[in-house]
Design an enzyme around this catalytic site. Structure first.
Site, PDB file in Angstrom:
ATOM      1  N   ASP A 151       1.525   4.521   2.503  1.00 42.25           N
ATOM      2  CA  ASP A 151       1.001   5.246   3.669  1.00 42.25           C
ATOM      3  C   ASP A 151       1.988   6.354   4.065  1.00 42.25           C
ATOM      4  OD1 ASP A 151       2.025   3.225   6.546  1.00 42.25           O
ATOM      5  OD2 ASP A 151       2.963   3.437   4.568  1.00 42.25           O
TER       6      ASP A 151
ATOM      7  N   ASP B 225       7.848   6.267   2.358  1.00 39.58           N
ATOM      8  CA  ASP B 225       6.902   6.138   1.238  1.00 39.58           C
ATOM      9  C   ASP B 225       7.122   7.297   0.264  1.00 39.58           C
ATOM     10  OD1 ASP B 225       5.536   5.356   3.945  1.00 39.58           O
ATOM     11  OD2 ASP B 225       4.543   4.134   2.430  1.00 39.58           O
TER      12      ASP B 225
ATOM     13  N   THR C  89       3.696  -0.339  -0.064  1.00 42.22           N
ATOM     14  CA  THR C  89       4.687   0.051   0.948  1.00 42.22           C
ATOM     15  C   THR C  89       4.029   0.432   2.280  1.00 42.22           C
ATOM     16  OG1 THR C  89       4.686   2.387   0.284  1.00 42.22           O
ATOM     17  CG2 THR C  89       6.241   0.921  -0.845  1.00 42.22           C
TER      18      THR C  89
ATOM     19  N   ASP D  78      10.875   1.924   2.216  1.00 47.99           N
ATOM     20  CA  ASP D  78       9.962   1.739   1.079  1.00 47.99           C
ATOM     21  C   ASP D  78      10.613   1.984  -0.267  1.00 47.99           C
ATOM     22  OD1 ASP D  78       7.234   3.162   2.985  1.00 47.99           O
ATOM     23  OD2 ASP D  78       7.995   1.112   2.855  1.00 47.99           O
TER      24      ASP D  78
HETATM   25  O1  RIB Z   1       8.256  -1.094   9.002  1.00 47.99           O
HETATM   26  C1  RIB Z   1       8.515  -0.079   8.060  1.00 47.99           C
HETATM   27  C2  RIB Z   1       7.312   0.168   7.217  1.00 47.99           C
HETATM   28  O2  RIB Z   1       6.239   0.642   8.020  1.00 47.99           O
HETATM   29  C3  RIB Z   1       7.536   1.279   6.172  1.00 47.99           C
HETATM   30  O3  RIB Z   1       6.716   1.038   5.061  1.00 47.99           O
HETATM   31  C4  RIB Z   1       7.081   2.509   6.892  1.00 47.99           C
HETATM   32  O4  RIB Z   1       6.685   3.547   5.989  1.00 47.99           O
HETATM   33  C5  RIB Z   1       5.893   1.983   7.625  1.00 47.99           C
HETATM   34  O5  RIB Z   1       4.789   1.959   6.722  1.00 47.99           O
HETATM   35 CA    CA Z   2       5.179   2.802   4.387  1.00 46.94          CA
END
Ligand code: RIB
Ligand code: CA
Length: 321
Positions: free
Chosen positions: A10, A15, A124, A239
């Site tokens: 996301d 990411d 992720t 991630d």
């Molecule tokens: O808590 C951190 C996660 O949440 C990571 O993957 C960040 O990109 C969000 O998606």
């Molecule tokens: Ca993420």
């Protein structure tokens, strides 16, 4: 032989770093990307993935847009951390890579099942696409070597006092993945909050190549947001640590534990209950992170950015000849 991987994400600053590490390091072969709503809406996270691929000149990785929201709850996003675009902090190119018309969960399933050997799945973001893929294609699990996901916490959290964002957004999807019986490594926010690119390292990128210079601005934004929200002294590249753990498993330290997800609690939705002492009698279902080799991780990340800098400079030079 490179390990075949598929990333469900996301984007989201961290990411993006996971995608970059997977594209740059020869130990892994990125087969495809699916995106999911989370840090921002489904439209924005997919657009961001396409912008990242465009930035690094990657045209050979299929991109699929997945779920626009959790299985059975309203979407919660993280604009306070990633900005309104989901990748605030620098000018990214307009997306030039196509988005497949195939829905994300289907693209994830068909890419993995169509590959000649078992694939490592790296989620992720919220686990909506992964849960939908496992539900819609039951034979998918036979083609997954392991799942290495960023999410959950042993004692740490971020979106509530007891929950980490990816799990909180779609706890039902997370529960389905945890119960799937697939080999699983859970990279928790306890250690990813320590997997920090510090301000000096971020500043050093600003004098780098065409990719590093853009990443510098994005990481500065991400570091500032994380400092304001959590007092973290730099950019926690949550991630990318999942990809690093596939490249070099020694970059994290794990223990085999039972992990369940709270889906009904009024105050505890999305809490990952990690039985680190084996007191519940429930069998272990995941290898959960308890430590990180930050220096090794950041070295891998910096090396990847240099590789992408050279790749883009070569492409640019090639164009000018
Ligand atoms: O808590 C951190 C996660 O949440 C990571 O993957 C960040 O990109 C969000 O998606
Ligand atoms: Ca993420």
């Amino acid at each position: 032989m490179a390990i075949p991987v598929f990333i469900d994400c996301d984007p989201g600053h961290d990411d993006m770093m996971a995608i970059m590490l997977a594209l740059a390091n020869p130990a892994v072969h990125l087969l495809g990307i699916s995106t999911v709503a989370g840090n921002q809406t489904g439209e924005r996270t997919c657009r961001n993935a396409a912008r990242v691929l465009t930035l690094v000149g990657e045209t050979g990785v299929p991109l699929f847009r997945g779920a626009d929201g959790p299985l059975c709850r309203p979407l919660v996003t993280a604009g306070d951390i990633h900005g309104d675009s989901g990748l605030d902090g620098a000018a990214l190119p307009e997306p030039l890579v196509p988005v497949s018309p195939v829905p994300g969960a289907q693209g994830l399933a068909e890419t993995i099942m169509g590959h000649g050997e078992a694939v490592t799945l790296i989620p992720t973001g919220p686990l909506t696409n992964v849960a939908l893929a496992l539900r819609g294609w039951p034979q998918l699990r036979e083609h997954i070597r392991e799942i290495v996901l960023m999410g959950g916490g042993v004692q740490d959290s971020n979106v509530t006092p007891v929950a980490e964002f990816n799990i909180y957004v779609d706890p039902e999807a997370a529960a389905a993945v945890l119960q799937a019986g697939i080999p699983l490594r859970v990279v928790t926010v306890d250690v990813t909050n320590r997997a920090i690119m510090d301000y000096q390292q971020i500043a050093s990128l600003a004098s780098g190549g065409p990719v590093s210079r853009v990443v510098a601005g994005l990481m500065q934004f991400f570091a500032r947001a994380n400092h304001n929200a959590f007092g973290i002294p730099g950019a926690p590249i949550h991630d990318a640590l999942t990809v690093a753990a596939v490249i070099d498993p020694t970059v994290i330290t794990t223990r085999s534990c039972n992990v369940v997800v709270e889906t009904r609690g009024e105050y505890t939705r999305g809490c990952t209950v990690v039985d680190r002492y084996g007191v519940t009698g429930r069998p272990p279902n995941a290898d959960v992170t308890f430590d990180v080799d930050r220096d090794r991780f950041i070295a891998l990340m910096m090396e990847a950015l240099k590789t992408l800098d050279v790749r883009v400079q070569d492409l640019q030079t090639g164009v000018e000849q």
